[in-house]
Design a protein around this motif. Structure first.
Motif, mmCIF file in Angstrom:
data_model
loop_
_atom_site.group_PDB
_atom_site.id
_atom_site.type_symbol
_atom_site.label_atom_id
_atom_site.label_comp_id
_atom_site.label_asym_id
_atom_site.label_seq_id
_atom_site.Cartn_x
_atom_site.Cartn_y
_atom_site.Cartn_z
ATOM 1 N N TYR A 141 45.266 24.434 39.395
ATOM 2 C CA TYR A 141 43.894 25.074 39.433
ATOM 3 C C TYR A 141 43.831 26.598 39.522
ATOM 4 O O TYR A 141 44.723 27.388 39.567
ATOM 5 N N THR A 142 42.676 26.968 38.746
ATOM 6 C CA THR A 142 42.282 28.531 38.735
ATOM 7 C C THR A 142 41.131 28.724 39.351
ATOM 8 O O THR A 142 40.129 27.978 39.255
ATOM 9 N N VAL A 143 41.172 29.463 40.638
ATOM 10 C CA VAL A 143 39.925 29.957 41.503
ATOM 11 C C VAL A 143 39.734 31.450 40.958
ATOM 12 O O VAL A 143 40.268 32.057 41.071
ATOM 13 N N TYR A 144 38.131 31.643 40.978
ATOM 14 C CA TYR A 144 37.980 32.976 40.555
ATOM 15 C C TYR A 144 36.786 33.401 41.530
ATOM 16 O O TYR A 144 35.708 32.466 42.061
ATOM 17 N N ALA A 145 36.636 34.615 41.982
ATOM 18 C CA ALA A 145 35.505 35.323 42.577
ATOM 19 C C ALA A 145 34.578 35.412 41.661
ATOM 20 O O ALA A 145 34.698 36.006 40.564
ATOM 21 N N LYS A 146 33.034 35.004 41.915
ATOM 22 C CA LYS A 146 32.129 35.182 41.157
ATOM 23 C C LYS A 146 30.867 35.711 41.682
ATOM 24 O O LYS A 146 30.654 35.937 42.981
ATOM 25 N N GLY A 147 29.847 36.023 40.646
ATOM 26 C CA GLY A 147 28.553 36.656 41.071
ATOM 27 C C GLY A 147 28.603 38.153 41.514
ATOM 28 O O GLY A 147 29.496 38.734 41.457
ATOM 29 N N LEU A 188 27.387 35.692 45.252
ATOM 30 C CA LEU A 188 28.778 35.855 45.805
ATOM 31 C C LEU A 188 29.294 34.351 45.949
ATOM 32 O O LEU A 188 28.568 33.698 46.671
ATOM 33 N N GLY A 189 30.572 33.958 45.508
ATOM 34 C CA GLY A 189 30.872 32.819 45.582
ATOM 35 C C GLY A 189 32.431 32.666 45.032
ATOM 36 O O GLY A 189 32.887 33.815 44.490
ATOM 37 N N ALA A 190 32.969 31.723 45.050
ATOM 38 C CA ALA A 190 34.162 31.034 44.407
ATOM 39 C C ALA A 190 33.984 29.845 43.604
ATOM 40 O O ALA A 190 33.295 29.070 43.778
ATOM 41 N N GLU A 191 34.496 30.066 42.351
ATOM 42 C CA GLU A 191 34.498 28.855 41.239
ATOM 43 C C GLU A 191 36.028 28.311 41.078
ATOM 44 O O GLU A 191 36.986 29.002 41.098
ATOM 45 N N MET A 192 36.113 26.774 40.846
ATOM 46 C CA MET A 192 37.273 26.491 40.666
ATOM 47 C C MET A 192 37.357 25.797 39.226
ATOM 48 O O MET A 192 36.481 25.022 38.853
ATOM 49 N N VAL A 193 38.368 26.011 38.473
ATOM 50 C CA VAL A 193 38.666 25.206 37.045
ATOM 51 C C VAL A 193 39.929 24.583 37.353
ATOM 52 O O VAL A 193 40.850 25.001 37.774
ATOM 53 N N ILE A 194 39.899 23.289 37.039
ATOM 54 C CA ILE A 194 41.078 22.414 36.894
ATOM 55 C C ILE A 194 41.846 22.669 35.661
ATOM 56 O O ILE A 194 41.386 22.176 34.678
ATOM 57 N N ASN A 195 42.968 23.327 35.653
ATOM 58 C CA ASN A 195 43.719 23.281 34.355
ATOM 59 C C ASN A 195 44.671 22.075 33.999
ATOM 60 O O ASN A 195 44.708 21.852 32.679
#
Length: 231
Positions: free
Chosen positions: A208-214, A223-230
């Motif tokens: 997984y990649t998690v990134y702070a967004k917004g 503001l939040g966090a988003e997750m991408v499944i690699n």
């Protein structure tokens, strides 16, 4: 969105399936994906070597998933959708059978690309793998971690807003126990809670990649966090 990109994919990079003649030489390809992490920017037109690769605007928080792309030096572009205004124009190097991600991030005149290699670690029994990028331009340095059984465990301490250099340094994945967690983002300076996301399941064998967004205080791009499944 992935299907929208695939509609023009042969102009970008050619799937090996585009060539059904067994006598033709095999095309060397890399795996390449794009994530839109630039709050307030709106839709993008994406291009490779001057050829547009999406037929509808590529919107905030969209991710293409991995696409096949020719190896070698390529020129990636991201324009404001429907205009000739270029936000990112970046030369990248793709190697055969390697995986990469391009993040379009930051805001206004500072929008830039973060190009990283996605090196998948070996599978560990009972483990998931995760990495984190800080893409909130008006937020301070943060620590991201998880709460399990009432205790906070930091995974990525004291992460500042990414530069291209720090992003490459942070591109590796960290092993964590596969479980369901409450993910927390805390201000590094005083450990105060910035954001919490309960019920995040990290599955054994997944990456997984998690990134702070917004932006802080934004209603349109909070503001939040988003997750991408690699994988």
């Amino acid at each position: 969105m992935k299907n929208l990109v695939l509609a023009c994919l042969c102009a970008l990079a050619v799937f090996t399936a585009c060539n059904s003649n067994d006598d033709m030489p095999t095309v060397a390809v890399a795996r390449f994906q794009i994530t839109h992490a630039s709050p307030g920017t709106g839709g993008l037109d994406l291009g490779m070597d001057g050829l547009r690769i999406n037929n509808l605007p590529f919107n905030y928080l969209a991710n293409t998933g991995y696409l096949d792309a020719y190896v070698g030096q390529r020129q990636f572009q991201a324009n404001v959708a429907g205009t000739g205004t270029t936000l990112v124009d970046q030369r990248i190097q793709l190697a055969e059978d390697h995986r990469y991600t391009m993040f379009v991030y930051d805001t206004g005149s500072r929008v830039k690309g973060l190009f990283v290699e996605d090196v998948f670690p070996a599978v560990e029994s009972g483990k998931a793998h995760i990495r984190f990028f800080h893409f909130t331009p008006d937020a301070p340095a943060v620590t991201i971690g998880y709460v399990k059984d009432g205790a906070f465990t930091p995974i990525f301490p004291n992460r500042s807003f990414e530069t291209p250099e720090s992003g490459v340094a942070n591109q590796g994945f960290t092993a964590v126990d596969a479980s369901t967690y409450t993910i927390e983002v805390r201000r590094a300076s005083d450990d105060s809670l910035v954001f919490t996301r309960p019920g995040v399941t990290l599955t054994a064998g997944k990456i997984y990649t998690v990134y702070a967004k917004g932006l802080i205080g934004s209603l349109a791009t909070p503001l939040g966090a988003e997750m991408v499944i690699n994988r």
